[in-house]
Design a protein around this motif. Structure first.
Motif, PDB file in Angstrom:
ATOM      1  N   ARG A 126       0.824  -1.216   0.000  1.00 45.70           N
ATOM      2  CA  ARG A 126       0.000   0.000   0.000  1.00 45.70           C
ATOM      3  C   ARG A 126       0.860   1.269   0.000  1.00 45.70           C
ATOM      4  N   ARG A 147      -3.439   5.437  18.105  1.00 46.11           N
ATOM      5  CA  ARG A 147      -2.578   4.577  17.276  1.00 46.11           C
ATOM      6  C   ARG A 147      -2.291   5.264  15.947  1.00 46.11           C
ATOM      7  N   GLN A 160      -4.889 -15.851   9.178  1.00 48.27           N
ATOM      8  CA  GLN A 160      -5.175 -14.643   9.952  1.00 48.27           C
ATOM      9  C   GLN A 160      -5.001 -14.897  11.449  1.00 48.27           C
ATOM     10  N   LEU A 204      -0.338 -12.780   8.895  1.00 50.99           N
ATOM     11  CA  LEU A 204       0.141 -12.413  10.230  1.00 50.99           C
ATOM     12  C   LEU A 204       0.182 -13.621  11.171  1.00 50.99           C
ATOM     13  N   TYR A 247      -9.870  -3.357   9.719  1.00 51.06           N
ATOM     14  CA  TYR A 247      -9.321  -3.857  10.988  1.00 51.06           C
ATOM     15  C   TYR A 247      -9.947  -5.174  11.421  1.00 51.06           C
ATOM     16  N   GLY A 248      -9.273  -5.829  12.387  1.00 49.67           N
ATOM     17  CA  GLY A 248      -9.929  -6.877  13.133  1.00 49.67           C
ATOM     18  C   GLY A 248     -10.855  -6.195  14.127  1.00 49.67           C
ATOM     19  N   TYR A 277      -0.599  -7.146  21.113  1.00 50.11           N
ATOM     20  CA  TYR A 277      -1.225  -8.350  21.660  1.00 50.11           C
ATOM     21  C   TYR A 277      -0.284  -8.951  22.702  1.00 50.11           C
ATOM     22  N   LEU A 309       2.835  -4.855  16.137  1.00 50.69           N
ATOM     23  CA  LEU A 309       2.939  -4.688  14.687  1.00 50.69           C
ATOM     24  C   LEU A 309       3.888  -3.531  14.365  1.00 50.69           C
ATOM     25  N   ILE A 318      -8.863  -3.957  16.656  1.00 52.40           N
ATOM     26  CA  ILE A 318      -7.588  -4.468  17.172  1.00 52.40           C
ATOM     27  C   ILE A 318      -6.501  -3.470  16.784  1.00 52.40           C
ATOM     28  N   GLU A 362     -12.204 -10.576  11.298  1.00 53.90           N
ATOM     29  CA  GLU A 362     -11.195  -9.798  10.573  1.00 53.90           C
ATOM     30  C   GLU A 362     -11.848  -8.995   9.449  1.00 53.90           C
ATOM     31  N   LYS A 363     -11.653  -7.693   9.487  1.00 54.79           N
ATOM     32  CA  LYS A 363     -12.076  -6.760   8.442  1.00 54.79           C
ATOM     33  C   LYS A 363     -13.520  -6.951   7.964  1.00 54.79           C
ATOM     34  N   THR A 410      -6.277 -13.066  13.714  1.00 55.32           N
ATOM     35  CA  THR A 410      -7.607 -12.849  14.302  1.00 55.32           C
ATOM     36  C   THR A 410      -8.406 -14.155  14.361  1.00 55.32           C
ATOM     37  N   SER A 448       2.673   0.258  13.375  1.00 50.53           N
ATOM     38  CA  SER A 448       1.797   1.066  14.240  1.00 50.53           C
ATOM     39  C   SER A 448       2.608   1.650  15.390  1.00 50.53           C
ATOM     40  N   GLY A 506      -3.027  -3.442  17.061  1.00 46.55           N
ATOM     41  CA  GLY A 506      -1.621  -3.743  16.739  1.00 46.55           C
ATOM     42  C   GLY A 506      -0.732  -4.149  17.901  1.00 46.55           C
TER      43      GLY A 506
HETATM   44  C1  G1P Z   1      -3.665  -6.336  10.987  1.00 47.33           C
HETATM   45  C2  G1P Z   1      -4.629  -7.270  11.731  1.00 47.33           C
HETATM   46  C3  G1P Z   1      -5.908  -6.531  12.109  1.00 47.33           C
HETATM   47  C4  G1P Z   1      -5.559  -5.296  12.928  1.00 47.33           C
HETATM   48  C5  G1P Z   1      -4.584  -4.406  12.132  1.00 47.33           C
HETATM   49  C6  G1P Z   1      -4.113  -3.245  12.991  1.00 47.33           C
HETATM   50  O1  G1P Z   1      -4.209  -6.024   9.719  1.00 47.33           O
HETATM   51  O2  G1P Z   1      -4.898  -8.396  10.911  1.00 47.33           O
HETATM   52  O3  G1P Z   1      -6.737  -7.389  12.867  1.00 47.33           O
HETATM   53  O4  G1P Z   1      -6.720  -4.556  13.241  1.00 47.33           O
HETATM   54  O5  G1P Z   1      -3.422  -5.155  11.724  1.00 47.33           O
HETATM   55  O6  G1P Z   1      -3.185  -2.483  12.297  1.00 47.33           O
HETATM   56  P1  G1P Z   1      -3.301  -5.383   8.533  1.00 47.33           P
HETATM   57  O7  G1P Z   1      -3.221  -3.913   8.815  1.00 47.33           O
HETATM   58  O8  G1P Z   1      -1.971  -6.055   8.592  1.00 47.33           O
HETATM   59  O9  G1P Z   1      -4.043  -5.671   7.265  1.00 47.33           O
END
Ligand code: G1P
Length: 293
Positions: A10, A251, A225, A103, A166-167, A203, A123, A199, A186-187, A227, A126, A201
């Motif tokens: 992206r 965040r 996933q 992930l 997002y999750g 855990y 993550l 969620i 998830e999403k 999630t 973030s 980033g």
């Molecule tokens: C990932 C997780 C998602 C979370 C998000 C936060 O998604 O799968 O659950 O809410 O990070 O940044 P991604 O951003 O990698 O698509």
């Protein structure tokens, strides 16, 4: 552990040959904020789950004697100070996720590293709080112990129309600052989203998550996933608990250009040395823009 194996599609073309986690936000690469946040929250060992094209992350946290010598010889004490972060009290470890299988699969790469102990997943795209000053991970660790949880997740409220990024968690009953999670998805499309709590980033997991990840079937893009693995924990009746980020712990998501630009500007404005000057430049630019529209 910090998963940093993603392609960063992206953010192309900026990420064609460099990791998105190394893009700067004001003066530092994003991943440095993440590491500083973890260290100030008590994490002492950090495993990066990397992929091809990610060696600059290793180089960044390594000592560079030649650079140090050059700066010292040039009496550039101020610049030497910028390398202080190398002395962070953390040990760094690296392993590679060989295929981009999501992930969940990246977290599975940490299995032998984690052993029998609970571990944090942060993550790499973030940042929590301006200048990463969040205490969320330390709070989450307290909740993990106090509630004897299998998983604690940081969550934040997002506008309802953004749930598909997002999750999203479904609280078991009320959603206070700390609450038990009944389900996660998830999403989801806004019409199917069980809440607007996303969620965020960060855990903490007990190692039982690894068995759940192994049981997850890949989604339609072939990705495992994380999630979905956490959802399996919920279905087994294990305690999965959410900790809400506080107002000051916003965040900053670096995974897409609009929020990367905004993050950069907010951090640059807060820079102790350059912030005030940058604010004037920005105001001039905005006034000029307004005049031409
Ligand atoms: C990932 C997780 C998602 C979370 C998000 C936060 O998604 O799968 O659950 O809410 O990070 O940044 P991604 O951003 O990698 O698509």
């Amino acid at each position: 552990m910090i998963p940093v194996a993603g392609f960063g599609t992206r953010l192309l073309p900026a990420t064609k040959s460099q990791p998105k986690e190394m893009l700067p936000v004001a003066r530092k690469p994003i991943v440095q904020y993440v590491v500083e946040e973890l260290v100030s929250n008590g994490v002492q060992q950090i495993l990066f789950v990397t992929g091809r094209n990610k060696t600059s992350i290793e180089n960044h946290f390594d000592h560079d004697p030649e650079l140090v010598r050059t700066l010292a010889e040039g009496h550039k004490e101020d610049l030497l100070k910028e390398l202080d972060f190398e002395a962070l009290k953390a040990k760094f470890f690296y392993t590679r996720q060989r295929m981009q299988k999501g992930l969940g699969d990246a977290v599975l790469c940490a299995e032998s590293f984690a052993g029998e102990k609970p571990f944090v997943v942060a993550l790499g795209d973030s940042i929590l709080g301006l200048n990463a000053l969040s205490r969320a991970v330390a709070r989450m660790a307290d909740v993990f112990d106090a509630r004897r949880a299998s998983c604690v997740i940081a969550v934040e409220e997002v506008p309802p129309e953004e749930t598909r990024h997002y999750g999203i968690v479904q609280p078991a009953d009320g959603a206070g600052d700390v609450f038990r999670i009944a389900n996660l998805v998830e999403k989801p499309d806004p019409s199917n989203a069980p809440s607007n709590l996303a969620i965020a980033g960060r855990y903490i997991f007990s190692p039982v998550i690894f068995d759940m990840i192994r049981r997850v079937r890949p989604d339609r893009r072939g990705e495992i996933q994380l999630t979905d693995a956490i959802q399996l924990l919920c279905e087994e009746g294990r305690r999965v608990v959410a900790v809400k980020l506080t107002a000051g712990e916003k965040r900053y998501d670096i995974g897409n250009f609009p929020s990367y630009f905004e993050t950069f500007v907010e951090f640059a404005l807060a820079d102790p040395a350059y912030g005030a000057g940058f604010r004037c430049a920005l105001e001039r630019l905005l006034a000029k823009n307004a005049a031409t529209v």
